[in-house]
Design an enzyme around this catalytic site. Structure first.
Site, PDB file in Angstrom:
ATOM      1  N   ARG A 165       0.471  -1.498  -0.026  1.00 59.55           N
ATOM      2  CA  ARG A 165       0.227  -0.061   0.209  1.00 59.55           C
ATOM      3  C   ARG A 165       1.077   1.349  -0.178  1.00 59.55           C
ATOM      4  O   ARG A 165       1.641   1.336   1.280  1.00 59.55           O
ATOM      5  CB  ARG A 165      -0.862  -0.317   1.134  1.00 59.55           C
ATOM      6  CG  ARG A 165      -1.504   0.967   1.423  1.00 59.55           C
ATOM      7  CD  ARG A 165      -2.777   1.394   0.291  1.00 59.55           C
ATOM      8  NE  ARG A 165      -4.084   2.297   0.240  1.00 59.55           N
ATOM      9  CZ  ARG A 165      -3.944   3.782   0.735  1.00 59.55           C
ATOM     10  NH1 ARG A 165      -2.838   4.407   0.489  1.00 59.55           N
ATOM     11  NH2 ARG A 165      -4.432   4.150   1.293  1.00 59.55           N
TER      12      ARG A 165
ATOM     13  N   ASP B 197      -3.800   8.320  -1.072  1.00 58.14           N
ATOM     14  CA  ASP B 197      -5.032   7.607  -1.116  1.00 58.14           C
ATOM     15  C   ASP B 197      -5.542   8.338  -2.469  1.00 58.14           C
ATOM     16  O   ASP B 197      -5.723   9.246  -2.832  1.00 58.14           O
ATOM     17  CB  ASP B 197      -5.621   8.260   0.148  1.00 58.14           C
ATOM     18  CG  ASP B 197      -7.316   7.702   0.205  1.00 58.14           C
ATOM     19  OD1 ASP B 197      -6.927   5.907  -0.046  1.00 58.14           O
ATOM     20  OD2 ASP B 197      -7.862   7.782   0.894  1.00 58.14           O
TER      21      ASP B 197
ATOM     22  N   GLU C 160     -11.133   5.779  -4.833  1.00 58.95           N
ATOM     23  CA  GLU C 160     -11.930   4.379  -5.074  1.00 58.95           C
ATOM     24  C   GLU C 160     -12.298   4.273  -6.083  1.00 58.95           C
ATOM     25  O   GLU C 160     -13.472   4.499  -6.555  1.00 58.95           O
ATOM     26  CB  GLU C 160     -13.372   4.262  -3.446  1.00 58.95           C
ATOM     27  CG  GLU C 160     -12.159   4.669  -1.749  1.00 58.95           C
ATOM     28  CD  GLU C 160     -11.157   3.266  -1.731  1.00 58.95           C
ATOM     29  OE1 GLU C 160     -11.436   2.488  -1.952  1.00 58.95           O
ATOM     30  OE2 GLU C 160     -10.273   3.671  -1.302  1.00 58.95           O
TER      31      GLU C 160
ATOM     32  N   ARG D 149      -1.311  -5.067   4.913  1.00 55.18           N
ATOM     33  CA  ARG D 149      -0.777  -5.010   3.562  1.00 55.18           C
ATOM     34  C   ARG D 149       0.796  -4.319   3.668  1.00 55.18           C
ATOM     35  O   ARG D 149       0.391  -3.829   5.324  1.00 55.18           O
ATOM     36  CB  ARG D 149      -1.265  -3.776   2.653  1.00 55.18           C
ATOM     37  CG  ARG D 149      -3.411  -4.154   2.034  1.00 55.18           C
ATOM     38  CD  ARG D 149      -3.977  -3.130   1.206  1.00 55.18           C
ATOM     39  NE  ARG D 149      -4.031  -2.275   2.393  1.00 55.18           N
ATOM     40  CZ  ARG D 149      -5.055  -0.805   2.051  1.00 55.18           C
ATOM     41  NH1 ARG D 149      -5.500  -1.017   0.554  1.00 55.18           N
ATOM     42  NH2 ARG D 149      -5.309   0.026   3.040  1.00 55.18           N
TER      43      ARG D 149
END
Length: 233
Positions: free
Chosen positions: A111, A116, A119, A159
């Site tokens: 990760r 971020d 999504e 992760r």
């Protein structure tokens, strides 16, 4: 010739285990064995899964070299550790598996730290704008390439949260930084589990620059919903 036995003064001398030369030789063997074990653990032993990651590796000072075998989302990928690279035969004497069965229990799910991405569609929720662009960008940027990761921690999904760097024609690039530069992610927003290494300030400056230039997802203006807020909806 006399058949009389040798006197005690004529017998071959024995060497005590406490003799300085014996002690020095023993110390040399012990030191060599310890050094070999250290070098094997640090430079030769493969890290196959997150279970192989020790506290010594998760201190932000160790780097692992390997190949990206699959990109699963806009901010994560599968990583096959190849310690020593081509010098230890990877790619010519030692083959990297290329099938799902061959890679089973042989890779780390990485990760990307500090970023971020939008999504994708899952759990019945629609995909966010630019989620597909982020995935395609990451696939083209690191997919099938050799990368260096610096592991920081293991998250709740097992992760490995890590910094990833890849060689491009412009030199070694920080993957998280390039995503932020292109407006394909935001600086990680969660209150817990965030990892930046020493780059949080740099990442935030890159995000602010992309926002001013309306790069990628920032082109949505007031309609933009950050990945963190989207997951909380």
């Amino acid at each position: 010739m006399s058949d009389e036995p040798l006197s005690s003064s004529e017998e071959s001398p024995s060497v005590s285990v406490l003799h300085p030369k014996v002690l020095l030789l023993s110390a040399g063997f012990t030191g060599a064995a310890a050094a070999s074990y250290f070098l094997y653990g640090r430079y030769v032993r493969r890290v196959k899964t997150y279970l192989d990651l020790t506290p010594a590796i998760l201190d932000g000072q160790r780097k692992l070299y390997g190949k990206v075998t699959r990109v699963g989302d806009g901010d994560n990928f599968r990583f096959f550790h190849t310690p020593g690279g081509v010098l230890l035969g990877w790619g010519w004497l030692r083959k990297i598996p290329d099938t799902r069965s061959g890679l089973k229990d042989q890779t780390l799910m990485v990760r990307l730290c500090g970023v971020d991405a939008p999504e994708r569609s899952h759990f019945g929720k629609p995909a966010q704008p630019f989620s597909e662009e982020a995935l395609q960008w990451l696939q083209s940027y690191v997919g099938g390439r050799s990368v260096t990761i610096t592991p920081y921690s293991i998250d709740q999904y097992k992760r490995v949260v890590a910094r990833a760097q890849v060689w491009r024609w412009t030199g070694k690039r920080d993957v998280s930084a390039e995503m932020l530069r292109n407006g394909l992610g935001v600086v990680y927003e969660a209150n817990s589990g965030a990892e930046f290494g020493e780059n949080e300030g740099w990442y935030r400056r890159l995000e602010e620059k992309a926002k001013r230039r309306r790069r990628g997802m920032w082109s949505l203006g007031s309609k933009l919903v950050t990945p963190g807020n989207f997951k909380r909806q």
